[in-house]
Design an enzyme around this catalytic site. Structure first.
Site, short mmCIF file in Angstrom:
data_model
loop_
_atom_site.label_atom_id
_atom_site.label_comp_id
_atom_site.label_asym_id
_atom_site.label_seq_id
_atom_site.Cartn_x
_atom_site.Cartn_y
_atom_site.Cartn_z
N PHE A 96 26.78 46.70 -9.02
CA PHE A 96 26.45 48.12 -9.12
C PHE A 96 27.56 49.07 -8.69
O PHE A 96 27.46 50.28 -8.93
CB PHE A 96 25.16 48.46 -8.35
CG PHE A 96 25.24 48.38 -6.84
CD1 PHE A 96 24.95 47.20 -6.18
CD2 PHE A 96 25.56 49.49 -6.10
CE1 PHE A 96 25.00 47.13 -4.80
CE2 PHE A 96 25.61 49.44 -4.70
CZ PHE A 96 25.32 48.24 -4.05
N ASP A 97 28.64 48.58 -8.11
CA ASP A 97 29.63 49.56 -7.64
C ASP A 97 30.96 48.88 -7.36
O ASP A 97 31.10 47.67 -7.52
CB ASP A 97 29.11 50.22 -6.36
CG ASP A 97 29.64 51.64 -6.21
OD1 ASP A 97 30.31 52.12 -7.13
OD2 ASP A 97 29.38 52.26 -5.16
N ASN B 90 28.15 55.73 -1.46
CA ASN B 90 28.59 55.43 -2.82
C ASN B 90 30.09 55.13 -2.83
O ASN B 90 30.86 55.77 -2.12
CB ASN B 90 28.29 56.65 -3.71
CG ASN B 90 28.33 56.29 -5.19
OD1 ASN B 90 28.30 55.12 -5.57
ND2 ASN B 90 28.36 57.31 -6.04
N HIS C 130 20.24 52.83 -10.39
CA HIS C 130 20.89 54.04 -10.90
C HIS C 130 21.02 54.05 -12.42
O HIS C 130 21.16 55.10 -13.02
CB HIS C 130 22.22 54.31 -10.18
CG HIS C 130 23.41 53.53 -10.64
ND1 HIS C 130 23.83 52.37 -10.04
CD2 HIS C 130 24.29 53.75 -11.62
CE1 HIS C 130 24.93 51.92 -10.63
NE2 HIS C 130 25.22 52.75 -11.60
N ASP D 76 20.14 48.35 -5.17
CA ASP D 76 20.31 49.08 -6.43
C ASP D 76 19.85 48.23 -7.64
O ASP D 76 20.67 47.78 -8.43
CB ASP D 76 21.79 49.48 -6.56
CG ASP D 76 22.00 50.57 -7.60
OD1 ASP D 76 21.08 50.80 -8.41
OD2 ASP D 76 23.08 51.17 -7.63
N ASN E 13 28.66 61.13 -8.61
CA ASN E 13 29.21 59.79 -8.82
C ASN E 13 30.63 59.88 -9.39
O ASN E 13 31.57 59.25 -8.89
CB ASN E 13 28.29 59.02 -9.77
CG ASN E 13 28.64 57.56 -9.87
OD1 ASN E 13 28.89 56.92 -8.85
ND2 ASN E 13 28.66 57.03 -11.08
N GLY F 75 30.12 51.14 -16.34
CA GLY F 75 29.60 50.44 -17.53
C GLY F 75 29.25 49.01 -17.13
O GLY F 75 28.37 48.39 -17.72
N ASN F 76 29.95 48.50 -16.08
CA ASN F 76 29.57 47.19 -15.53
C ASN F 76 28.39 47.32 -14.58
O ASN F 76 27.89 46.32 -14.06
CB ASN F 76 30.73 46.56 -14.76
CG ASN F 76 31.63 45.72 -15.63
OD1 ASN F 76 32.83 45.95 -15.71
ND2 ASN F 76 31.05 44.73 -16.32
N SER F 77 27.96 48.54 -14.34
CA SER F 77 26.76 48.73 -13.53
C SER F 77 25.62 47.93 -14.15
O SER F 77 25.38 48.04 -15.35
CB SER F 77 26.34 50.20 -13.53
OG SER F 77 27.21 50.93 -12.74
#
Ligand code: ASP
Length: 719
Positions: A670-671, A212, A84, A221, A327, A652-654
């Site tokens: 990712f989430d 999600n 993503h 992801d 999201n 932002g940590n994605s």
């Protein structure tokens, strides 16, 4: 004696185990703080110096900011991040004939890698506290606006000076605690980023919006990118002459992954949290801002989905915007539920009550801080009263692309006439080409019927504002007749006459003076000119509000620190942070326990053949043949897909690397789980869980599904 020794031994071991199990702690720690954390006692098996010491070999140099986060995983600039995170450039490169979103993208060798348009990569090189220098600009008697402007200007001066002495690098002064502490970061800024391997949507986005922000999760992801530089090693725009970037450090990939209970840590660029804000601010977010955003985004998503029905080309144009809006929308829905469920505002109020009692218990404190919380509350009350007006004004200028183009062009003509350091940041020389590039990229996704409908809805919403908050530019449109009729006529006329949606015209527009722009007689420039004075007033009001709020906020932190006798971790602000924890499940509700590792079995269980649960045939075939290569779990013999942990993360940590006790890559974050959407306000060891894709799934998909063996070799994965 022997017996006592044994008991003592058991007790020590028991407590050691207890602390190992329950040590999880809140904290997106600035890199400067990590040596205080005693990480080795908590499970880290390398020296914290390996993570960061001002030497060139620290692991922090393997972390990269690519919008969100990514990591270098080879000496040749190979980056792993989320599917993503790379979505926009993948969508931008896709056509009906080459639908990389649907089918994925694979470069068979380096010559086939294609530009990830709009993407850049930043690596933190160094940082230094500059609070003294920033705050020294404040003088007695300055009003609120002057304060904000003076600080902004000083920050820009520091950046300009730093970039001058470090050619090719980018600098940024980040507010760690507004009105109180500031840190200067120096970044290497890479501009030629290319797509290498992106799995198809049915893997990279498996579960889509339904899954999600949820656990259990089965999404692959991840994506691979590569950074390039000029042959002399300097950052450069895309060119075929460029060569792969050689990072100072890259992460070793641990193809054996992790297990439940293992220590893990993460480096990354968390975006924004509000944990130090007041109860008034939280209540404003809960009652006003988030519900408005949920409603507005939901409206736009429904519209765009309808527009794309039955036509893939049109649907493709809307994809990444729908994804971004959904999201945020679902995240806010999770937050709203969580805030209510836990009564977060009430808890914050109780904490403030205790603080207020502490303040009032001392004469000197009362004098200094007595009405502090109330004053901060008054500012937020003022925000509340003007909230709808401000939100509409904001979205009016940016939700429809053509208003956004008009407003940016008009503002640019005014700002670009000022000396560089006095301009709004988007129009400074160092940022202007990126501002323009973003607009040009958006233009590729322009679809007139959608744009018209969005603008129409916003204008209509604006007409419902209270009399005293009407926006003059909107009033002018509906002056003579009823709102509905005139808004429609205005829109039909404006979209038929405008030239701003022509790329060639748009290029030219950014070189024009305000007068030349007005001479174009473009309806969207005219609308921008009409909106400009109102926007300007709002900006000044924002600066005044910030000037006062920051001053009070700094005092609040002082007295809170005095009261709680503790140091605070600054709220997330897109600077490099570390968080640590363990692979760990949780209990989301009565009688339910979520285990922390999902497997390929779960992918197949969820698969329905229908988007977003449509799994490629090849995955079924590999599963049937139990062809898991070397990536199956040695005990369960199944293939791990996603992992859950109690680290403290946010947007932002994605794409952040999930690292094991030895600093090797075992997953890609990712989430967050549903209950952890409220991490931005409050974190809890019991329910704050984040989600990563297990490295074994990444490697398996890349090798067995994608057939991209060379990437595994490049990462040094043994056969
Ligand atoms: N999936 C999230 C995002 O895209 C990452 C997070 O917020 O935890 O923002």
């Amino acid at each position: 004696m022997k017996k006592r020794g044994l008991i003592a031994f058991f007790l020590v071991t028991f407590f050691a185990l207890l602390t190992q199990i329950y040590f999880a702690d809140e904290g997106m720690w600035p890199i400067s703080e990590i040596h205080k954390l005693n990480l080795n006692a908590k499970g880290l098996e390398i020296s914290p110096d390996e993570i960061f010491s001002p030497s060139d070999l620290s692991l922090i140099y393997a972390v990269v900011q690519v919008g969100a986060t990514g990591s270098f995983v080879s000496p040749d600039g190979l980056i792993i991040t989320n599917h993503h995170v790379a979505y926009r450039p993948v969508q931008a490169a896709s056509t009906k004939e080459h639908d990389y979103v649907k089918h994925g993208f694979l470069a068979k060798d380096r010559s086939e890698e294609i530009p990830a348009r709009g993407m850049t990569a930043r690596i933190t090189e160094s940082f230094r506290d500059v609070s003294g220098e920033v705050l020294s600009v404040l003088k007695e008697g300055m009003d609120r606006v002057e304060r904000t402007k003076a600080i902004e200007k000083r920050k820009k001066e520091i950046v300009a000076r730093t970039e001058k002495t470090n050619p090719g690098k980018r600098a940024e002064v980040s507010e760690m605690f507004s009105g109180k502490s500031y840190v200067l970061f120096l970044y290497t800024h890479l501009k030629d980023i290319r797509l290498v391997y992106v799995p198809p949507r049915s893997i990279g986005e498996f579960g889509g919006d339904v899954d999600n922000w949820m656990w259990p999760r089965h999404t692959g992801d991840f994506s691979f990118l590569r950074a390039y530089v000029a042959p002399d090693g300097s950052p450069a725009d895309h060119s075929l002459k460029n060569v792969p970037f050689r990072p100072k450090r890259f992460f070793q990939v641990n193809a054996n992954g992790v297990n439940e209970g293992d220590f893990v840590f993460m480096l990354g660029y968390p975006g924004r949290t509000y944990r130090h804000q007041t109860s008034h601010f939280w209540a404003y977010d809960e009652e006003v801002r988030m519900p408005y955003v949920v409603d507005w985004y939901g409206w736009q998503i429904a519209l765009m989905e309808k527009m794309g029905e039955g036509d893939r080309e049109i649907a493709l144009k809307h994809l990444s915007r729908i994804k971004g809006l959904s999201n945020t929308m679902k995240n806010y829905q999770g937050k709203l539920k969580g805030m209510k469920r836990l009564g977060l505002v009430k808890t914050k109020k109780e904490q403030e009550k205790a603080l207020q009692e502490y303040i009032l218990a001392d004469k000197d404190r009362t004098e200094r801080y007595g009405d502090l919380i109330k004053k901060m509350g008054d500012i937020v009350e003022d925000m509340r009263e003007r909230a709808e007006y401000e939100l509409i004004l904001n979205y009016l200028g940016r939700s429809a692309l053509l208003t956004s183009l008009g407003c940016t062009a008009y503002e640019a003509s005014i700002e670009r006439a000022k000396p560089d350091l006095e301009r709004e940041s988007a129009y400074m020389d160092r940022n202007f080409s990126r501002t323009k590039q973003r607009l040009f990229l958006s233009l590729r996704n322009y679809y007139e019927p959608t744009d018209k409908a969005i603008l129409k809805e916003m204008l209509q919403r604006a007409t419902h504002l209270p009399e005293e908050l009407q926006i003059p530019a909107v009033t002018a449109i509906i002056k003579d007749k009823g709102p509905k009729e005139t808004i429609e006529t205005f829109i039909e006329d404006a979209y038929s006459r405008t030239k701003l949606n022509d790329e060639a015209v748009l290029k030219n527009v950014f070189t024009k003076s305000t007068e030349e722009l007005m001479n174009m007689k473009d309806p969207f420039i005219q609308l921008a000119a009409d909106l400009y004075p109102t926007n300007l007033l709002k900006k000044e009001a924002d600066k005044a509000r910030k000037g006062l709020y920051d001053q009070l906020y700094a005092q609040l932190l002082d007295v809170k620190q005095e009261f709680l006798k503790t140091d605070f971790i600054p709220d997330a602000n897109r600077t490099l942070r570390l968080t640590f924890g363990r692979i760990r499940g949780y209990r989301p509700m009565d009688a339910v326990y979520y285990k922390p590792v999902t497997t390929l079995d779960g992918v197949l269980e969820k698969s329905t053949g229908e988007e977003p649960f449509d799994t490629p045939e090849k995955i079924f075939a590999l599963y049937k043949a139990k062809d898991f290569g070397r990536f199956a779990h040695p005990d369960s013999k199944s293939l791990p897909v996603c992992i859950l942990y109690d680290m403290d993360t946010t947007g932002g940590n994605s794409g952040s690397p999930v690292l094991d006790a030895c600093g090797q890559l075992v997953g890609v974050n990712f989430d967050r789980a549903w209950e952890a959407t409220i991490n931005d306000y409050a974190w809890s060891a019991s329910y704050s869980r984040s989600i990563g894709v297990d490295i074994r799934y990444v490697l398996w998909v890349t090798q067995k599904y994608g057939g991209v063996d060379y990437l595994l070799k490049e990462m040094g994965i043994p056969e």
